[in-house]
Design a protein around this motif. Structure first.
Motif, short mmCIF file in Angstrom:
data_model
loop_
_atom_site.label_atom_id
_atom_site.label_comp_id
_atom_site.label_asym_id
_atom_site.label_seq_id
_atom_site.Cartn_x
_atom_site.Cartn_y
_atom_site.Cartn_z
N ILE A 191 0.84 -1.20 0.00
CA ILE A 191 0.00 0.00 0.00
C ILE A 191 0.87 1.25 0.00
O ILE A 191 0.58 2.24 -0.67
CB ILE A 191 -0.95 -0.02 1.21
N PHE A 192 1.96 1.21 0.75
CA PHE A 192 2.90 2.33 0.81
C PHE A 192 4.01 2.06 -0.21
O PHE A 192 4.75 1.08 -0.09
CB PHE A 192 3.45 2.50 2.21
N GLN A 193 4.11 2.94 -1.22
CA GLN A 193 5.04 2.72 -2.31
C GLN A 193 5.86 3.96 -2.58
O GLN A 193 5.48 5.08 -2.20
CB GLN A 193 4.29 2.30 -3.58
N GLN A 194 6.99 3.75 -3.25
CA GLN A 194 7.90 4.85 -3.57
C GLN A 194 7.50 5.48 -4.90
O GLN A 194 7.32 4.78 -5.90
CB GLN A 194 9.33 4.33 -3.63
N ASP A 195 7.37 6.80 -4.90
CA ASP A 195 7.06 7.53 -6.12
C ASP A 195 8.30 7.58 -7.01
O ASP A 195 9.38 7.99 -6.56
CB ASP A 195 6.58 8.95 -5.78
N GLU A 196 8.15 7.13 -8.25
CA GLU A 196 9.31 7.04 -9.14
C GLU A 196 9.92 8.41 -9.44
O GLU A 196 11.13 8.54 -9.57
CB GLU A 196 8.91 6.34 -10.44
N ALA A 197 9.09 9.42 -9.56
CA ALA A 197 9.58 10.75 -9.93
C ALA A 197 10.33 11.42 -8.77
O ALA A 197 11.46 11.90 -8.93
CB ALA A 197 8.42 11.62 -10.39
N GLY A 199 10.92 9.98 -5.61
CA GLY A 199 11.63 9.07 -4.70
C GLY A 199 11.00 9.01 -3.32
O GLY A 199 11.47 8.27 -2.45
N GLU A 200 9.91 9.76 -3.12
CA GLU A 200 9.25 9.81 -1.81
C GLU A 200 8.30 8.62 -1.64
O GLU A 200 7.64 8.20 -2.57
CB GLU A 200 8.47 11.12 -1.69
N TRP A 201 8.27 8.09 -0.43
CA TRP A 201 7.33 7.01 -0.11
C TRP A 201 6.01 7.62 0.33
O TRP A 201 5.98 8.54 1.16
CB TRP A 201 7.90 6.12 0.98
N ARG A 202 4.91 7.10 -0.22
CA ARG A 202 3.59 7.63 0.10
C ARG A 202 2.59 6.49 0.23
O ARG A 202 2.84 5.37 -0.20
CB ARG A 202 3.10 8.59 -1.00
N GLY A 203 1.42 6.83 0.79
CA GLY A 203 0.36 5.84 0.87
C GLY A 203 -0.89 6.42 1.50
O GLY A 203 -0.82 7.34 2.32
N PRO A 204 -2.08 5.89 1.12
CA PRO A 204 -3.34 6.36 1.70
C PRO A 204 -3.80 5.47 2.86
O PRO A 204 -3.64 4.25 2.82
CB PRO A 204 -4.32 6.25 0.53
N ILE A 205 -4.35 6.09 3.88
CA ILE A 205 -4.94 5.37 5.01
C ILE A 205 -6.37 5.86 5.19
O ILE A 205 -6.62 7.07 5.21
CB ILE A 205 -4.14 5.60 6.32
#
Length: 259
Positions: A191-197, A199-205
């Motif tokens: 669910i929490f993944q790294q943004d390719e552009a 490099g930041e890790w993000r995710g919705p809760i």
């Protein structure tokens, strides 16, 4: 696939699923399919069954068998509702039978009746509302110290991060917290993944709308459980507060697990 069956056969295909959660995809639905949810964990008392049809659910309706009678759970017309989860009590905790009836059709165009399911235990007190079941431990109140220490041991996800944004969905009675993640300690699925552009890790809760979640500054420790591929919020203390609680518990050897 319904294409694998003999054209003149009227037999009902039997499928036994041994997991407490999973999914089924029935392509080209024809005649009927009987699905028995029969988990290998014979000691567990699964009191509630929840079903979430795919957004493109087509070609069949889902019934639950009770005392020889079929009760409609998901109709083909209602299957496309996003985020809609149907829950019902399991009269026999070790064995739940679902009956999928294919809808009549004249052509052979592709239809797929697919859904996810979860068997929940000890949740009957929360009522039939799935979202309340998912959050029965937290229910919008702050966790006490023991609940927090247990949450880092037993949650499906544990991440350190900050709140990027909070959006509210009044129609489905839920809010979504978009998290910028500094560290993923644990997650069941990706669910929490790294943004390719960036490099930041993000995710919705997700959480209940009635919890009135607001955007706050600083770092938090987000914990919770996953249901149908979505993260649902459990305990979420400020990280500095959690650190103090954990260190104090560790010094007196009262921490239930190492973190």
């Amino acid at each position: 696939s319904g294409l694998n069956w003999e054209p003149r056969s009227r037999a009902v295909e039997q499928v036994h699923l041994r997991c407490t959660e999973g999914s089924l995809e029935w392509m080209y639905p024809a005649r009927a399919l009987r699905v028995v949810l029969e988990p290998n964990l014979s000691s567990a008392q699964h009191t509630t069954v929840c079903i979430k049809p795919a957004s493109n659910f087509q070609g069949a309706s889902i019934y639950v068998e009770r005392a020889g009678q079929l009760h409609l759970v998901v109709s083909e017309a209602g299957g496309a509702r996003p985020h809609h989860v149907s829950c019902f009590s399991a009269h026999t905790p070790q064995r739940v039978a679902l009956f999928l009836q294919a809808s009549p059709q004249r052509d052979i165009s592709r239809r797929t009746a697919s859904f996810q399911y979860e068997l929940l235990s000890n949740q009957s007190a929360a009522g039939p509302d799935f979202k309340k079941m998912a959050l029965v431990k937290a229910m919008c109140r702050p966790c006490d110290n023991m609940e927090l220490l247990m949450a880092i041991c037993s949650s499906d996800f544990v991440v350190k991060g900050s709140i990027r944004n909070v959006s509210h969905d009044s129609e489905n009675h839920m809010s979504q917290v978009d998290v910028s993640v500094q560290k993923v300690y644990r997650q069941k699925n990706k669910i929490f993944q790294q943004d390719e552009a960036s490099g930041e890790w993000r995710g919705p809760i997700r959480t209940l709308l009635q919890c009135k979640v607001k955007k706050g500054a600083g770092d938090f420790l987000f914990t919770g459980n996953e249901h149908f591929g979505e993260a649902w919020l459990g305990c979420a203390p400020r990280f500095k507060d959690f650190s103090l609680i954990y260190q104090a518990a560790r010094e007196r050897r009262a921490n239930p697990c190492e973190f």
